[in-house]
Design a protein around this motif. Structure first.
Motif, PDB file in Angstrom:
ATOM      1  N   ALA A 282       0.812  -1.206  -0.066  1.00 58.45           N
ATOM      2  CA  ALA A 282      -0.103   0.078  -0.101  1.00 58.45           C
ATOM      3  C   ALA A 282       0.995   1.192   0.127  1.00 58.45           C
ATOM      4  O   ALA A 282       0.449   2.400  -0.617  1.00 58.45           O
ATOM      5  CB  ALA A 282      -0.930  -0.035   1.127  1.00 58.45           C
ATOM      6  N   HIS A 283       2.105   1.033   0.848  1.00 58.24           N
ATOM      7  CA  HIS A 283       2.816   2.523   0.873  1.00 58.24           C
ATOM      8  C   HIS A 283       4.422   2.508   1.106  1.00 58.24           C
ATOM      9  O   HIS A 283       4.586   3.055   1.790  1.00 58.24           O
ATOM     10  CB  HIS A 283       2.312   3.099   2.287  1.00 58.24           C
ATOM     11  N   ALA A 284       4.837   1.593   0.035  1.00 55.53           N
ATOM     12  CA  ALA A 284       6.174   1.636   0.445  1.00 55.53           C
ATOM     13  C   ALA A 284       7.052   2.788  -0.023  1.00 55.53           C
ATOM     14  O   ALA A 284       6.750   3.586  -0.984  1.00 55.53           O
ATOM     15  CB  ALA A 284       6.864   0.442  -0.789  1.00 55.53           C
ATOM     16  N   MET A 285       7.634   3.102   1.061  1.00 56.31           N
ATOM     17  CA  MET A 285       8.550   4.524   1.073  1.00 56.31           C
ATOM     18  C   MET A 285       9.926   4.285   1.078  1.00 56.31           C
ATOM     19  O   MET A 285      10.424   3.190   1.213  1.00 56.31           O
ATOM     20  CB  MET A 285       7.721   5.175   2.187  1.00 56.31           C
ATOM     21  N   SER A 286      10.649   5.383   1.007  1.00 55.65           N
ATOM     22  CA  SER A 286      12.137   5.363   1.174  1.00 55.65           C
ATOM     23  C   SER A 286      12.543   4.844   2.479  1.00 55.65           C
ATOM     24  O   SER A 286      11.855   5.384   3.509  1.00 55.65           O
ATOM     25  CB  SER A 286      12.736   6.800   0.886  1.00 55.65           C
ATOM     26  N   PRO A 287      13.352   3.852   2.560  1.00 54.87           N
ATOM     27  CA  PRO A 287      13.716   3.505   4.105  1.00 54.87           C
ATOM     28  C   PRO A 287      14.586   4.408   5.109  1.00 54.87           C
ATOM     29  O   PRO A 287      15.065   3.956   6.033  1.00 54.87           O
ATOM     30  CB  PRO A 287      14.790   2.267   3.481  1.00 54.87           C
TER      31      PRO A 287
END
Length: 373
Positions: A282-287
């Protein structure tokens, strides 16, 4: 109620465990032939640990982790102060991703996990969803949970045209190695020049986890080790603290993990009447905010709580979406403030502001109240 979960990673397994503990008949499908985790270490914040406590595995998770603190230094070795925030805003638990995945799989029950059965498609009906799998079988369920990561096949059907995208120029290198031959007496996270950051932390079992990343990286050349060593100089000043460079140099090439960072664009919706996305799907973002696992674990807890307090699955999924889409819009704004900080001091301040918000402003779940460690 019966639930099918797609994805045998941390969020999928946590979703399966939360639903099972709430009395739902659940099965987890994983396309790989075995439960395995890509990556090395990950940080779990207080809100994730509170979920695991509720699920009865908090002590087991802490037993495979090492309490750590997210404080930053500049390349000269100076601590970057963050006045206005307290120690709780910096504390997290460092765990090995593969060990956590195995623990969760055991807690779910291996008999409830179907390996080598990837998702193919779903068909929604008024009162159920039929999930078709790559081995030719199908499952009927009340709800389908897509927890299959940034490259989610469930998302591809639910939200066409939402493929994961490169975060341009953002690369990360990392590894876990034995702490032999190099004395690592303390954890150190460094905010350097040329948009680089990195550091090293000791793990619970005596190993060392090191990481290095760069925003706006020039094109990559050379081996993974050469790429990391080329950038580690931006984390040193005046010949200080060469330990990270020593750790990288001591790491066998095949143990170094490299990733072009991928992100999922903001989605117009996360659910339909019987299908829902959770975690990176749903919302993979920068780690760089080091919170993807924690936020996904929160998704699993909220979703389970909503689904098991009503017989109206579409209403539960709608409530989940109404809570989470605005929440993640705010997460994205806080993440961008960290990424685009002009100085190491600004980065440190924006980062602790994010961690403070994440820990203290948890989504309200039925019958639950936010927990502050």
């Amino acid at each position: 109620m019966r639930a099918v979960v797609i994805g045998g990673g941390i969020v999928g397994l946590t979703s399966g465990l939360a639903l099972r503990r709430a009395g739902v008949d659940v099965v987890v499908h994983e396309h790989a032939p075995e439960i395995r985790a890509a990556g090395a270490g990950l940080g779990l914040w207080a809100n994730a640990l509170a979920v695991f406590d509720e699920l009865g595995i908090g002590d087991q998770v802490r037993a495979i982790g090492k309490p750590s603190e997210m404080y930053f230094h500049d390349p000269a070795g100076r601590l970057l102060e963050t006045p206005g925030f307290d120690a709780d805003d910096h504390r997290y638990l460092l765990v090995h991703r593969a060990k956590l995945t195995d623990l969760l799989a055991d807690a779910v029950g291996r008999e409830r996990i179907r390996l080598a059965t990837g998702f193919q498609a779903y068909d929604e009906h008024d009162d159920h969803v039929t999930v078709r799998l790559t081995d030719g079988t199908s499952e009927d369920a009340d709800v389908l949970v897509g927890a299959d990561g940034a490259y989610s096949a469930v998302r591809a059907q639910l939200v066409p045209g939402s493929a994961a995208q490169e975060h341009p120029g953002h690369h990360a290198w990392r590894a876990v190695i034995p702490a032999t031959g190099t004395a690592v007496r303390e954890n150190r996270l460094i905010l350097g020049h040329d948009r680089c950051r990195g550091g090293y932390v000791r793990t619970y079992d005596g190993n060392v986890y090191w990481l290095l990343n760069q925003f706006d990286s020039p094109p990559l050349t050379g081996t993974r080790k050469q790429q990391a060593l080329e950038r580690v100089v931006h984390l040193q000043e005046g010949g200080r603290d060469t330990l990270l460079a020593d750790l990288i140099a001591a790491t066998p090439e095949e143990q170094i993990l490299h990733n072009q960072i991928m992100v999922v664009p903001p989605l117009p919706h996360w659910v339909s009447a019987r299908v829902v996305l959770a975690g990176d799907a749903a919302h993979a973002m920068s780690p760089h905010i080091t919170a993807g696992a924690t936020l996904g674990i929160e998704d699993a807890a909220l979703l389970s709580g909503l689904l098991t307090t009503t017989d109206d699955v579409p209403a539960a999924l709608a409530a989940y979406e109404a809570t989470q889409i605005p929440r993640y819009a705010h997460v994205a704004r806080l993440s961008a403030a960290v990424e685009h900080a002009r100085t190491p001091q600004e980065f440190a301040r924006h980062y602790v502001a994010f961690s403070h918000w994440m820990i203290t402003q948890q989504p309200q779940r039925p019958g639950k109240h936010p927990v502050r460690a």
